[in-house]
Design a protein around this motif. Structure first.
Motif, PDB file in Angstrom:
ATOM      1  N   THR A 169      10.772   1.726   9.257  1.00  0.00           N
ATOM      2  CA  THR A 169      11.595   2.849   9.211  1.00  0.00           C
ATOM      3  C   THR A 169      11.256   4.054   8.325  1.00  0.00           C
ATOM      4  OG1 THR A 169      14.045   2.922   9.353  1.00  0.00           O
ATOM      5  CG2 THR A 169      12.858   1.299   7.635  1.00  0.00           C
ATOM      6  N   ASN A 170      12.719   4.614   7.671  1.00  0.00           N
ATOM      7  CA  ASN A 170      12.520   5.501   6.757  1.00  0.00           C
ATOM      8  C   ASN A 170      13.456   5.713   6.636  1.00  0.00           C
ATOM      9  OD1 ASN A 170      14.392   7.401   8.686  1.00  0.00           O
ATOM     10  ND2 ASN A 170      12.161   7.538   9.947  1.00  0.00           N
ATOM     11  N   LEU A 196       5.383  -4.501   0.948  1.00  0.00           N
ATOM     12  CA  LEU A 196       6.038  -2.984   0.399  1.00  0.00           C
ATOM     13  C   LEU A 196       4.726  -2.087   1.158  1.00  0.00           C
ATOM     14  CD1 LEU A 196       8.772  -1.036   1.230  1.00  0.00           C
ATOM     15  CD2 LEU A 196       7.734  -0.056  -1.336  1.00  0.00           C
ATOM     16  N   ILE A 197       4.479  -1.604   2.419  1.00  0.00           N
ATOM     17  CA  ILE A 197       3.876  -0.465   2.807  1.00  0.00           C
ATOM     18  C   ILE A 197       4.562   1.020   3.031  1.00  0.00           C
ATOM     19  CG2 ILE A 197       2.551   1.149   4.790  1.00  0.00           C
ATOM     20  CD1 ILE A 197       1.292  -1.727   5.007  1.00  0.00           C
ATOM     21  N   VAL A 198       4.328   1.433   2.312  1.00  0.00           N
ATOM     22  CA  VAL A 198       5.420   3.466   2.673  1.00  0.00           C
ATOM     23  C   VAL A 198       4.193   4.541   2.927  1.00  0.00           C
ATOM     24  CG1 VAL A 198       5.810   4.569   0.709  1.00  0.00           C
ATOM     25  CG2 VAL A 198       6.910   2.554   0.733  1.00  0.00           C
ATOM     26  N   CYS A 213       1.035  -1.349  -0.094  1.00  0.00           N
ATOM     27  CA  CYS A 213      -0.118  -0.277  -0.264  1.00  0.00           C
ATOM     28  C   CYS A 213       0.796   0.942  -0.130  1.00  0.00           C
ATOM     29  CB  CYS A 213      -1.092   0.213   1.239  1.00  0.00           C
ATOM     30  SG  CYS A 213      -2.593  -0.993   0.705  1.00  0.00           S
ATOM     31  N   LEU A 214       0.328   2.040  -0.842  1.00  0.00           N
ATOM     32  CA  LEU A 214       1.998   3.431  -0.754  1.00  0.00           C
ATOM     33  C   LEU A 214      -0.418   4.603   0.729  1.00  0.00           C
ATOM     34  CD1 LEU A 214       3.038   5.669  -1.694  1.00  0.00           C
ATOM     35  CD2 LEU A 214       2.026   5.588  -3.537  1.00  0.00           C
ATOM     36  N   ASP A 223       8.100   4.373   6.078  1.00  0.00           N
ATOM     37  CA  ASP A 223       7.664   5.634   6.696  1.00  0.00           C
ATOM     38  C   ASP A 223       7.991   7.226   6.395  1.00  0.00           C
ATOM     39  OD1 ASP A 223       5.179   7.065   8.419  1.00  0.00           O
ATOM     40  OD2 ASP A 223       6.726   7.474   9.523  1.00  0.00           O
ATOM     41  N   ASP A 224       7.514   8.291   5.769  1.00  0.00           N
ATOM     42  CA  ASP A 224       7.576   9.627   5.547  1.00  0.00           C
ATOM     43  C   ASP A 224       8.568   9.556   4.101  1.00  0.00           C
ATOM     44  OD1 ASP A 224       6.322  10.861   7.518  1.00  0.00           O
ATOM     45  OD2 ASP A 224       8.089  11.140   9.104  1.00  0.00           O
ATOM     46  N   PHE A 225       8.256   8.144   3.973  1.00  0.00           N
ATOM     47  CA  PHE A 225       8.978   8.717   2.107  1.00  0.00           C
ATOM     48  C   PHE A 225       9.066   9.918   1.738  1.00  0.00           C
ATOM     49  CE2 PHE A 225       8.565   8.146  -2.155  1.00  0.00           C
ATOM     50  CZ  PHE A 225       9.683   7.363  -2.849  1.00  0.00           C
ATOM     51  N   GLY A 226      10.163  10.633   1.179  1.00  0.00           N
ATOM     52  CA  GLY A 226       9.902  11.765   0.060  1.00  0.00           C
ATOM     53  C   GLY A 226      10.952  12.816   0.665  1.00  0.00           C
ATOM     54  N   MET A 227      10.859  12.583   2.015  1.00  0.00           N
ATOM     55  CA  MET A 227      11.003  13.757   3.070  1.00  0.00           C
ATOM     56  C   MET A 227      12.983  13.473   3.868  1.00  0.00           C
ATOM     57  SD  MET A 227       8.508  15.106   4.248  1.00  0.00           S
ATOM     58  CE  MET A 227       9.306  16.435   5.525  1.00  0.00           C
ATOM     59  N   GLU A 228      13.790  12.776   3.519  1.00  0.00           N
ATOM     60  CA  GLU A 228      15.444  12.279   2.256  1.00  0.00           C
ATOM     61  C   GLU A 228      16.116  13.625   1.940  1.00  0.00           C
ATOM     62  OE1 GLU A 228      13.043   9.829  -0.204  1.00  0.00           O
ATOM     63  OE2 GLU A 228      12.493   9.152   2.331  1.00  0.00           O
TER      64      GLU A 228
END
Length: 280
Positions: A155-156, A216-218, A124-125, A187-192
């Motif tokens: 994790t992230n 995978l869940i993001v 899931c996204l 978690d919080d994909f795109g914040m890196e």
């Protein structure tokens, strides 16, 4: 010889008695504590062996159930210790949920249908605005699956990139370890940070997870529009792979974080004004 012989002898209690068939009976449940060997056979000169009466069976089953409960609790404790880098995530459970998130039912169904999700590699996204409960419900899924003794790692990418930078030589093993979990939650994909090195490692992790054939869940604050129309090729190959693996689930509604903060502020005002309500 003596130990073997002792194991073949039923231990009598004061209230036990010998029945008409010559066997020892339990004085409480009135069931035999001995049984004859079939067809007149003997062992070490004895024609009978110990048997469980109902009392003994109940005690054994209760002891086994207690041992299984302890084993289960220890197993879940170890899974959560390994699966949550932030131990506050242990409190992100369906039991603690306020029921206000429209996607709670979706998260619950994911757990209920886990065997099918796992077999078909369905992730899931979770996407939507800040504070809409994406991370919390992802944590609920993780906790619920760990309670079933299914390993999950949440994790992230900021943590992943730090770990990879700290152990460059073990990079492949680190990514392989992430891919061994039945469910990986990022978690919080795109914040890196979007450096060239960072984007390459993000793609390596997602692509490795894709090739592992595991779900995978993001969670992300990025919009579906941003994910479907990336700004460059480096982001495009990451987002394309991600959407291929994880059907998007939109999180709508108010900002739960702001609502919680406002609630705390109101309680504080009440307390400072001398009201009866306690500050939690």
């Amino acid at each position: 010889m003596n130990a073997t012989f002792s194991n073949m002898t039923a231990a009598p209690e004061p209230e036990d008695y010998t029945g008409e068939d010559g066997l020892l009976y339990c004085g409480k449940c009135r069931k035999p504590k001995e049984s004859y060997f079939p067809e007149g056979k003997t062992l070490f000169g004895r024609d009978r062996h110990p048997a469980e009466c109902d009392c003994q069976r109940k005690i054994r089953e209760e002891r086994q159930a207690a041992e299984e409960r302890r084993r289960h609790l220890d197993a879940v404790e170890e899974l959560k210790r390994r699966g949550f880098p932030d131990q506050t995530m242990r409190g992100w459970t369906f039991e603690n949920d306020n029921g206000q998130n429209p996607q709670t039912a979706t998260a619950r169904r994911y757990v209920e249908e886990w065997e099918r999700e796992y077999a078909e590699n369905l992730g899931c996204l979770f996407w939507g605005s800040v504070g809409t409960g994406k991370s919390y419900l992802a944590g609920c899924i993780a906790n619920a699956l760990m309670e079933k003794e299914i390993p999950v790692y949440m994790t992230n990418f900021a943590a992943i990139l730090n770990d990879l930078a700290a152990s460059f030589e073990g990079r492949n093993e680190y990514i392989s370890r992430l891919c061994r979990y039945p469910l990986l939650i990022i978690d919080d994909f795109g914040m890196e940070r979007g450096t060239e090195y960072g984007l390459e490692q993000v793609y390596n992790v997602i692509d490795s997870r894709y090739r592992s054939g595991k779900p995978l869940i993001v969670t992300t604050n990025l919009t579906l529009q941003e994910l479907q129309h990336p700004k460059d090729t480096a982001h495009a190959r990451i987002y394309d792979r991600l959407i291929e693996m994880c059907p998007p689930v939109r999180f709508t509604g108010g900002n739960f974080r702001k609502g919680k903060a406002q609630s705390k502020l109101e309680r504080l005002k009440t307390l400072l004004a001398g009201g009866k309500e306690n500050c939690l």
